[in-house]
Structures are given as structure tokens and as C-alpha cells.
Design a protein around this motif. Structure first.
Motif, PDB file in Angstrom:
ATOM      1  N   CYS A   1      -0.031  10.339  24.352  1.00  0.00           N
ATOM      2  CA  CYS A   1      -1.217   9.561  23.989  1.00  0.00           C
ATOM      3  C   CYS A   1      -1.744   8.765  25.184  1.00  0.00           C
ATOM      4  N   GLN A   2      -0.830   8.143  25.901  1.00  0.00           N
ATOM      5  CA  GLN A   2      -1.227   7.316  27.043  1.00  0.00           C
ATOM      6  C   GLN A   2      -1.862   8.147  28.151  1.00  0.00           C
ATOM      7  N   ALA A   3      -1.505   9.421  28.220  1.00  0.00           N
ATOM      8  CA  ALA A   3      -2.079  10.306  29.238  1.00  0.00           C
ATOM      9  C   ALA A   3      -3.475  10.793  28.854  1.00  0.00           C
TER      10      ALA A   3
ATOM     11  N   ALA B   1       7.220   5.639   4.835  1.00  0.00           N
ATOM     12  CA  ALA B   1       5.963   6.173   5.356  1.00  0.00           C
ATOM     13  C   ALA B   1       4.788   5.805   4.458  1.00  0.00           C
ATOM     14  N   ARG B   2       3.656   5.449   5.097  1.00  0.00           N
ATOM     15  CA  ARG B   2       2.406   5.191   4.399  1.00  0.00           C
ATOM     16  C   ARG B   2       1.341   6.056   5.063  1.00  0.00           C
ATOM     17  N   PHE B   3       0.618   6.803   4.273  1.00  0.00           N
ATOM     18  CA  PHE B   3      -0.262   7.835   4.825  1.00  0.00           C
ATOM     19  C   PHE B   3      -1.711   7.366   4.825  1.00  0.00           C
ATOM     20  N   THR B   4      -2.193   7.080   6.033  1.00  0.00           N
ATOM     21  CA  THR B   4      -3.524   6.529   6.247  1.00  0.00           C
ATOM     22  C   THR B   4      -4.218   7.284   7.361  1.00  0.00           C
ATOM     23  N   PRO B   5      -5.509   7.577   7.247  1.00  0.00           N
ATOM     24  CA  PRO B   5      -6.219   8.236   8.347  1.00  0.00           C
ATOM     25  C   PRO B   5      -6.073   7.482   9.663  1.00  0.00           C
ATOM     26  N   GLY B   6      -5.848   8.231  10.740  1.00  0.00           N
ATOM     27  CA  GLY B   6      -5.690   7.627  12.055  1.00  0.00           C
ATOM     28  C   GLY B   6      -4.296   7.154  12.357  1.00  0.00           C
TER      29      GLY B   6
ATOM     30  N   ASP C   1      -9.570  16.827  10.336  1.00  0.00           N
ATOM     31  CA  ASP C   1     -10.145  17.016   8.998  1.00  0.00           C
ATOM     32  C   ASP C   1      -9.237  16.513   7.879  1.00  0.00           C
ATOM     33  N   GLU C   2      -8.909  17.422   6.916  1.00  0.00           N
ATOM     34  CA  GLU C   2      -8.172  16.983   5.722  1.00  0.00           C
ATOM     35  C   GLU C   2      -6.711  16.650   6.008  1.00  0.00           C
ATOM     36  N   LEU C   3      -6.200  16.980   7.183  1.00  0.00           N
ATOM     37  CA  LEU C   3      -4.823  16.603   7.518  1.00  0.00           C
ATOM     38  C   LEU C   3      -4.730  15.152   7.996  1.00  0.00           C
ATOM     39  N   ASN C   4      -5.850  14.563   8.304  1.00  0.00           N
ATOM     40  CA  ASN C   4      -5.867  13.180   8.780  1.00  0.00           C
ATOM     41  C   ASN C   4      -5.499  12.237   7.622  1.00  0.00           C
ATOM     42  N   GLY C   5      -4.298  11.694   7.679  1.00  0.00           N
ATOM     43  CA  GLY C   5      -3.789  10.846   6.610  1.00  0.00           C
ATOM     44  C   GLY C   5      -2.990  11.601   5.565  1.00  0.00           C
TER      45      GLY C   5
ATOM     46  N   VAL D   1      -4.721  13.578  23.877  1.00  0.00           N
ATOM     47  CA  VAL D   1      -5.012  13.735  22.451  1.00  0.00           C
ATOM     48  C   VAL D   1      -5.925  12.596  22.005  1.00  0.00           C
ATOM     49  N   PRO D   2      -6.552  12.730  20.836  1.00  0.00           N
ATOM     50  CA  PRO D   2      -7.377  11.621  20.336  1.00  0.00           C
ATOM     51  C   PRO D   2      -6.540  10.369  20.090  1.00  0.00           C
ATOM     52  N   GLU D   3      -7.197   9.231  20.034  1.00  0.00           N
ATOM     53  CA  GLU D   3      -6.510   7.955  19.811  1.00  0.00           C
ATOM     54  C   GLU D   3      -5.870   7.937  18.429  1.00  0.00           C
ATOM     55  N   VAL D   4      -4.638   7.468  18.362  1.00  0.00           N
ATOM     56  CA  VAL D   4      -3.895   7.474  17.110  1.00  0.00           C
ATOM     57  C   VAL D   4      -2.907   6.313  17.091  1.00  0.00           C
TER      58      VAL D   4
END
Length: 327
Positions: free
Chosen positions: A48-50, A67-72, A28-32, A53-56
Motif C-alpha cells: 500500500c505504501q508503495a 471482523a467487520r465488513f465495511t467498504p474501503g 465493485d461488489e467485493l468492496n466490503g 494498489v488503491p487506498e485501503v
């Protein structure tokens, strides 16, 4: 929520920390959101490879300013394990304990330098921490040492129940031998300052007794008469809204129902049991009295389900959100 950057420490990499951090920061709102993870980049990639968790997109950065804050996308300050491929999920290992220590140390340095404005910590394992030679009972004491903080206390925080502790990681017998008026007064004052910092204009603080029925006027013990009541009276003399000593078997329910804003618990389990019963998945652990905000998921490393994709991230999400709000 905030434009100030939050550091999120990995905790013990053999536990559920890597999973719940990624899940939380993609939710939700924490994404990015402006959060930088401090931890082993290779371990995060393994998770992630296992497919746990969702793809990121895990983006390595050398310093917070990059740091640059972008969804995903999750920005990572790499703090590598000594032998990342030898890490075994769900097992106590010295290199994992050492990593957990180094992540907290680095985050603390960044917070003290003003490069991050709050810290949210994933759980560490005390046995692994000790195995690595870092002899601290837990995050609270480690952070106090790293910041040279003398007056601090553990707060467990939910919307409906907030608890602060006079003592935490100490044997019950030693707790009774070392309980003193000065420490109780200190914790009451920390509670008052903390609540005012998070928006309570005139906090109502209940102080739990030590003994059953708060001693029943000395029938079940005299700690309330000799130690707790004098501390409460001293706080009242300073103008604080303090109540007690309150019977421990009812005061937490009263606070939950809105009669008090926070309960001062005398020892670890007195405060943890009601809080975890009522808010296990959304409770947040906060260290009050530090020079910066520190929050944490209010549960352990859960070695029994580590790296299985089963770990719930709600408490980690709430702890990051609260760190951002308080920052």
C-alpha cells in the motif's frame, strides 16, 4: 452474494498475491464483502505504501469473529513473515514459501472448525514452498494432506468451459505408467457430484482420450481400449451421463460451445492449455472433493511483474466471488 465468511490466503508474498488480493477486495461488489485475508500484515502495508494498489484501511483482527465488513476496509488475520523487511519482490525465498504454507494451513483449520465457509487462495511458488521444506507439488496436494482427503481433483472453471483432471503435477512418462481405470472412475464421479453441487441437475461429462484421435481404435495407442472406456462404461452403469473417449483436439471446443458441461482431462497440460487460452483472466482453480469449497486464481505468482502495480486482479476477483457463491 453471501453472509458467510471467506478466507483469502496471501500465497507467496514475493509474488503478485498481495497486490491482486487488495485490488480484488476493493472492486465493485467485493468492496466490503465478508472476506478475511490471512497473510503478513506488514507486507500488505508495504504494498500500500508503495502506491501499487488503491487506498485501503487494513484492519488487523485476532480472530474471524472480530471482523467487520465495511467498504474501503480489509480485515487481516496477521501471519507474519520471519523477516518482513528482507522480503525481496520477484525472488524465490524460503521465508515466503513458509508463509504461503502457514496461510493455507491456518485457513484450512478455520474452515474445518466452521469459522470460515470457503477459502480463496492467491498463487504460491512451488520452488519457494520446497525451499522452506514443504514438499508438496502445489495447493491441491497440500490441501488434500491437511484435510486427509483421498478422492479429490483439480477443476478449472469458467462460465463456458469447465475441466477436471485425472492427474496434474506429474511427469508425462509417470502419468502413462500410473494411469488406471479406478482413478478415472473416481474423477468422473467427483465431476458429477461437483456439478450437481453448483447447480447442474443432470451433468453431461465428456472424457478426453489419452492419445491423438482418442487412439483411433488402437492405431495410436491402447489406453482408451484398456483403461478409459471401461471406466466410462462403469460410470454409465451407475446412471451418469458420460461420453467418450473423445478426441482431445475437439472435445474442449465442443464443451465450450455447450455440448458438454465438463471435460475430464487426462493430464495437466491437456486441460490447462485450452482453459487458459479461452479464459486466462477469468479462470478459477477449484479443488473438488475437499470438505469445504476452495477456489484460486488460475495463474502463477508472476515474479517478473511482482510489486510493479501491473498485475491484473480479474482471476482473483472471480475466484473470491465464486467461493462466496458456492458457500
Amino acid at each position: 452474494m453471501t453472509t458467510k465468511t471467506i478466507a483469502v490466503t496471501m500465497g507467496d508474498p514475493a509474488g503478485i498475491g498481495p497486490e491482486i488480493i487488495i485490488k480484488a477486495l476493493l472492486h465493485d461488489e467485493l468492496n466490503g464483502a465478508p472476506a478475511v485475508v490471512i497473510g503478513c500484515l506488514e507486507t500488505l502495508r508495504r504494498v500500500c505504501q508503495a502506491g501499487l494498489v488503491p487506498e485501503v484501511d487494513l484492519r488487523p483482527v485476532n480472530q474471524v469473529s472480530e471482523a467487520r465488513f465495511t467498504p474501503g476496509v480489509i480485515n487481516v488475520l496477521d501471519e507474519p513473515l520471519e523477516e518482513p523487511q528482507s522480503l525481496v519482490a520477484g525472488k524465490v525465498q524460503a521465508q515466503a514459501g513458509d508463509l504461503a504454507y502457514r496461510c493455507v494451513k491456518r485457513a484450512t483449520e478455520l474452515a474445518l472448525a466452521g469459522e470460515v465457509h470457503a477459502i480463496a487462495t492467491a498463487p504460491l511458488n512451488k520452488e519457494a514452498l520446497h525451499k522452506a521444506g514443504h514438499l508438496y507439488p502445489g495447493h491441491t496436494e497440500l490441501l488434500a494432506k491437511l484435510t486427509d482427503s483421498k478422492d479429490y481433483a483439480m477443476v478449472l472453471y469458467t462460465d463456458k468451459l469447465k475441466v477436471i483432471h485425472v492427474s496434474t503435477h506429474i511427469a508425462l512418462r509417470k502419468f502413462l505408467d500410473t494411469l488406471n481405470q479406478e482413478r478415472i472412475e473416481t474423477v468422473i464421479n467427483i465431476a458429477d457430484k461437483f456439478l450437481k453441487r453448483v447447480g447442474y441437475a443432470a451433468p453431461r461429462i465428456a472424457v478426453a482420450g489419452v492419445n491423438p484421435h482418442a487412439g483411433e481404435n488402437g492405431l495410436f495407442g491402447d489406453e482408451e481400449i484398456n483403461t478409459v472406456t471401461p471406466a466410462i462404461n462403469a460410470a454409465k452403469a451407475e446412471g451418469l451421463n458420460v461420453y467418450g473417449p473423445c478426441p482431445p483436439d475437439t472435445v474442449f471446443l465442443q464443451a465450450y460451445e455447450g455440448q458438454y458441461d465438463m471435460v475430464v482431462a487426462m493430464y495437466h497440460d491437456q486441460g490447462h492449455i485450452p482453459l487458459k487460452l479461452l479464459g486466462f483472466y477469468d479462470g478459477v482453480n477449484i479443488t473438488a472433493g475437499l470438505p469445504f469449497i476452495r477456489t484460486s486464481a488460475d495463474h502463477g505468482t508472476a515474479f517478473d511483474i511482482a510489486w510493479q502495480g501491473k498485475a491484473k486482479s480479474e482471476s482473483m476477483e472471480v475466484s473470491i466471488k465464486l467461493a462466496m457463491q458456492l458457500a
